[in-house]
Design a protein around this motif. Structure first.
Motif, PDB file in Angstrom:
ATOM      1  N   ALA A 143     -34.845  -0.671   4.655  1.00 17.09           N
ATOM      2  CA  ALA A 143     -35.890  -1.392   3.924  1.00 17.09           C
ATOM      3  C   ALA A 143     -37.051  -0.472   3.570  1.00 17.09           C
ATOM      4  N   ARG A 144     -37.445   0.413   4.507  1.00 16.59           N
ATOM      5  CA  ARG A 144     -38.535   1.350   4.207  1.00 16.59           C
ATOM      6  C   ARG A 144     -38.134   2.319   3.104  1.00 16.59           C
ATOM      7  N   GLN A 145     -36.889   2.761   3.131  1.00 20.83           N
ATOM      8  CA  GLN A 145     -36.416   3.664   2.087  1.00 20.83           C
ATOM      9  C   GLN A 145     -36.377   2.951   0.743  1.00 20.83           C
ATOM     10  N   ALA A 146     -35.884   1.718   0.725  1.00 18.64           N
ATOM     11  CA  ALA A 146     -35.817   0.956  -0.527  1.00 18.64           C
ATOM     12  C   ALA A 146     -37.213   0.676  -1.077  1.00 18.64           C
ATOM     13  N   ALA A 147     -38.194   0.498  -0.181  1.00 21.41           N
ATOM     14  CA  ALA A 147     -39.562   0.235  -0.632  1.00 21.41           C
ATOM     15  C   ALA A 147     -40.108   1.403  -1.456  1.00 21.41           C
ATOM     16  N   VAL A 148     -39.705   2.615  -1.090  1.00 20.68           N
ATOM     17  CA  VAL A 148     -40.122   3.789  -1.874  1.00 20.68           C
ATOM     18  C   VAL A 148     -39.554   3.703  -3.293  1.00 20.68           C
ATOM     19  N   PRO A 194     -38.624  19.693  -1.696  1.00 20.60           N
ATOM     20  CA  PRO A 194     -38.992  18.443  -2.365  1.00 20.60           C
ATOM     21  C   PRO A 194     -38.921  17.257  -1.411  1.00 20.60           C
ATOM     22  N   LEU A 195     -39.838  16.333  -1.607  1.00 21.58           N
ATOM     23  CA  LEU A 195     -39.824  15.103  -0.835  1.00 21.58           C
ATOM     24  C   LEU A 195     -38.743  14.171  -1.365  1.00 21.58           C
ATOM     25  N   ASP A 196     -38.075  13.468  -0.461  1.00 24.56           N
ATOM     26  CA  ASP A 196     -37.126  12.454  -0.880  1.00 24.56           C
ATOM     27  C   ASP A 196     -37.550  11.115  -0.284  1.00 24.56           C
ATOM     28  N   ALA A 197     -36.776  10.068  -0.581  1.00 21.87           N
ATOM     29  CA  ALA A 197     -37.157   8.724  -0.131  1.00 21.87           C
ATOM     30  C   ALA A 197     -37.157   8.618   1.384  1.00 21.87           C
ATOM     31  N   ARG A 198     -36.236   9.309   2.057  1.00 21.18           N
ATOM     32  CA  ARG A 198     -36.209   9.246   3.521  1.00 21.18           C
ATOM     33  C   ARG A 198     -37.492   9.820   4.110  1.00 21.18           C
ATOM     34  N   ALA A 199     -37.950  10.945   3.553  1.00 22.62           N
ATOM     35  CA  ALA A 199     -39.172  11.561   4.065  1.00 22.62           C
ATOM     36  C   ALA A 199     -40.382  10.670   3.810  1.00 22.62           C
ATOM     37  N   LEU A 200     -40.458  10.086   2.617  1.00 21.66           N
ATOM     38  CA  LEU A 200     -41.583   9.211   2.304  1.00 21.66           C
ATOM     39  C   LEU A 200     -41.556   7.955   3.176  1.00 21.66           C
ATOM     40  N   ALA A 201     -40.369   7.421   3.437  1.00 18.98           N
ATOM     41  CA  ALA A 201     -40.256   6.256   4.313  1.00 18.98           C
ATOM     42  C   ALA A 201     -40.676   6.604   5.732  1.00 18.98           C
ATOM     43  N   ALA A 202     -40.322   7.800   6.195  1.00 18.52           N
ATOM     44  CA  ALA A 202     -40.718   8.223   7.541  1.00 18.52           C
ATOM     45  C   ALA A 202     -42.231   8.367   7.645  1.00 18.52           C
ATOM     46  N   LEU A 203     -42.871   8.849   6.586  1.00 25.29           N
ATOM     47  CA  LEU A 203     -44.327   8.934   6.571  1.00 25.29           C
ATOM     48  C   LEU A 203     -44.947   7.552   6.727  1.00 25.29           C
ATOM     49  N   ALA A 204     -44.389   6.585   6.006  1.00 17.71           N
ATOM     50  CA  ALA A 204     -44.913   5.225   6.072  1.00 17.71           C
ATOM     51  C   ALA A 204     -44.713   4.615   7.451  1.00 17.71           C
ATOM     52  N   ALA A 205     -43.636   5.034   8.149  1.00 11.21           N
ATOM     53  CA  ALA A 205     -43.357   4.485   9.467  1.00 11.21           C
ATOM     54  C   ALA A 205     -44.324   5.012  10.525  1.00 11.21           C
ATOM     55  N   ASN A 206     -44.974   6.154  10.269  1.00 11.17           N
ATOM     56  CA  ASN A 206     -45.905   6.738  11.240  1.00 11.17           C
ATOM     57  C   ASN A 206     -47.136   7.264  10.505  1.00 11.17           C
ATOM     58  N   PRO A 207     -47.954   6.342   9.965  1.00 14.07           N
ATOM     59  CA  PRO A 207     -49.056   6.769   9.103  1.00 14.07           C
ATOM     60  C   PRO A 207     -50.143   7.565   9.802  1.00 14.07           C
ATOM     61  N   GLY A 208     -50.193   7.514  11.145  1.00 11.74           N
ATOM     62  CA  GLY A 208     -51.258   8.229  11.842  1.00 11.74           C
ATOM     63  C   GLY A 208     -50.970   9.688  12.099  1.00 11.74           C
ATOM     64  N   LYS A 265     -43.557  -6.117   2.761  1.00 11.42           N
ATOM     65  CA  LYS A 265     -44.384  -5.496   3.793  1.00 11.42           C
ATOM     66  C   LYS A 265     -44.206  -3.982   3.795  1.00 11.42           C
ATOM     67  N   GLN A 266     -42.962  -3.522   3.728  1.00 10.89           N
ATOM     68  CA  GLN A 266     -42.694  -2.076   3.728  1.00 10.89           C
ATOM     69  C   GLN A 266     -43.283  -1.415   2.486  1.00 10.89           C
ATOM     70  N   ARG A 267     -43.242  -2.114   1.367  1.00  7.73           N
ATOM     71  CA  ARG A 267     -43.803  -1.568   0.140  1.00  7.73           C
ATOM     72  C   ARG A 267     -45.316  -1.380   0.271  1.00  7.73           C
TER      73      ARG A 267
END
Length: 379
Positions: free
Chosen positions: A206-211, A30-44, A254-256
């Motif tokens: 902040a990226r994790q909280a944005a999720v 399962p995906l968690d907030a850390r994984a989703l935040a990491a995806l957002a940090a490297n969208p390419g 911005k992170q959101r």
């Protein structure tokens, strides 16, 4: 298939294809907030997008590729974090609510001596807990409207649809203010020294909280009228080198926005899957050479920041170094170099052997090379 039509356009077909990518009988991680935040940090990075979208266990995959990464918190940090969180939420969350009011809502009435409303969020399974959390948030909104009550939700469970399946997310806390607005609370064990904390750690929080903010907005959208989810979250940390809590308001707009865009791309993970060879699979049980070939068939976007967020970072770093890509130098260097994507091309441009002199990046490299030669000549 019509022009522009996705090959796995229907959800059952996509789920079946993602199950094939994991391997026979392998349950999705399962995906968690850390994984989703990491995806957002490297969208390419398409590689991470397909692996996370398919629920592949990247820790096992990295080990099978011969590049395991020491990823995750130490047991000491884990224990210390739990002890600090318990202190912050002690006494019915009185100290936590004081920090929320002080940093985010100073005009709100003070919580009563007995503290805020503390709904019971216990239920069976993540889906049951998510349903119970949604009901508690609805009741908290009604209580805020009727009597201006504070409500503290301790470790609520939120659901956010990712790649056609729900990801269950568990923030440290959510506070419902007397005016009915909702705030995400992140509790971290890294210190705030003289009122500020390490910028990289604050950015990750902040990226994790944005999720969590996105998931809360999804719950709020189902209520009438929908409550406002605040885009300034409360980050609670130890003060200096003590175990006393202090807090800071962090704007995550911005992170959101970045996370929302990346999750929109992740829901089209079928496009990446369609580009893979028939029968492609990321099961760690496969021979290492075949597994490496499959992994390398998906484009990666390695940066040094991946070392702190992705289990495959060591593998991707080794390949990026072998290929001589400038991404190993970091995002800022990559952005400055423009069209020059390889270290060899950068060196050739600096020495005047290649590149357009009118290109600002090439001109800067040649000037830097001249300055270096002059400095060495003076030694």
């Amino acid at each position: 298939m019509g022009q522009g039509e996705a090959p796995y356009g229907d959800a059952p077909a996509l789920r079946q294809r993602l199950a094939e990518l994991r391997g026979p009988g392998v349950q999705a991680k399962p995906l968690d907030a850390r994984a989703l935040a990491a995806l957002a940090a490297n969208p390419g990075c398409e590689r991470r997008a397909i692996l996370d979208g398919a629920g592949v266990d990247k820790t096992a995959l990295a080990s099978a590729l011969g590049a395991p990464a020491p990823f995750g918190q130490s047991q000491f940090a884990f224990t210390r974090g739990h002890a600090f969180e318990a202190r912050v939420k002690g006494d019915g969350g009185a100290e936590l609510l004081r920090l929320v009011r002080e940093r985010l809502d100073p005009s709100a009435p003070e919580p009563p001596p007995g503290g805020a409303r503390l709904p019971d969020l216990a239920a069976t399974g993540p889906q049951g807990r998510a349903g119970r959390t949604a009901l508690a948030l609805r009741e908290a909104a009604a209580a805020a409207e009727a009597e201006g009550a504070w409500t503290l939700l301790d470790h609520p469970m939120l659901a956010l649809e990712v790649a056609g399946t729900p990801a269950f997310l568990e923030p440290d806390a959510v506070v419902v203010h007397p005016d009915g607005t909702w705030t995400v609370v992140e509790i971290k064990s890294f210190p705030m020294l003289d009122g500020s904390a390490d910028a990289a750690k604050v950015g990750a929080a902040a990226r994790q909280a944005a999720v969590y903010v996105l998931a809360l907005e999804d719950v709020a959208a189902r209520l009438d009228p929908p409550p406002r989810v605040r885009h300034r979250i409360l980050l609670v940390c130890p003060k200096d080198f003590s175990n006393l809590p202090t807090a800071s308001a962090v704007d995550v707009r911005k992170q959101r926005a970045v996370t929302a865009r990346q999750l929109g791309r992740l829901t089209r993970v079928e496009e990446i899957a369609a580009g893979l060879a028939p029968g492609a699979c990321f099961s760690p049980e496969l021979p290492a050479d075949l597994l490496a070939e499959t992994v390398e068939s998906v484009r990666a976007e390695y940066t040094p920041e991946c070392l702190a967020t992705c289990e495959l970072a060591f593998h991707c770093r080794a390949r990026a170094r072998a290929e001589g890509t400038v991404t190993v130098l970091g995002r800022s260097a990559r952005a400055e170099l423009g069209e020059l994507a390889a270290v060899e091309a950068v060196l050739a441009a600096a020495h005047g052997e290649a590149g357009d002199a009118a290109d600002p990046a090439v001109a800067a490299l040649r000037r830097a090379a001249r300055l270096r030669e002059e400095a060495l000549a003076c030694r």
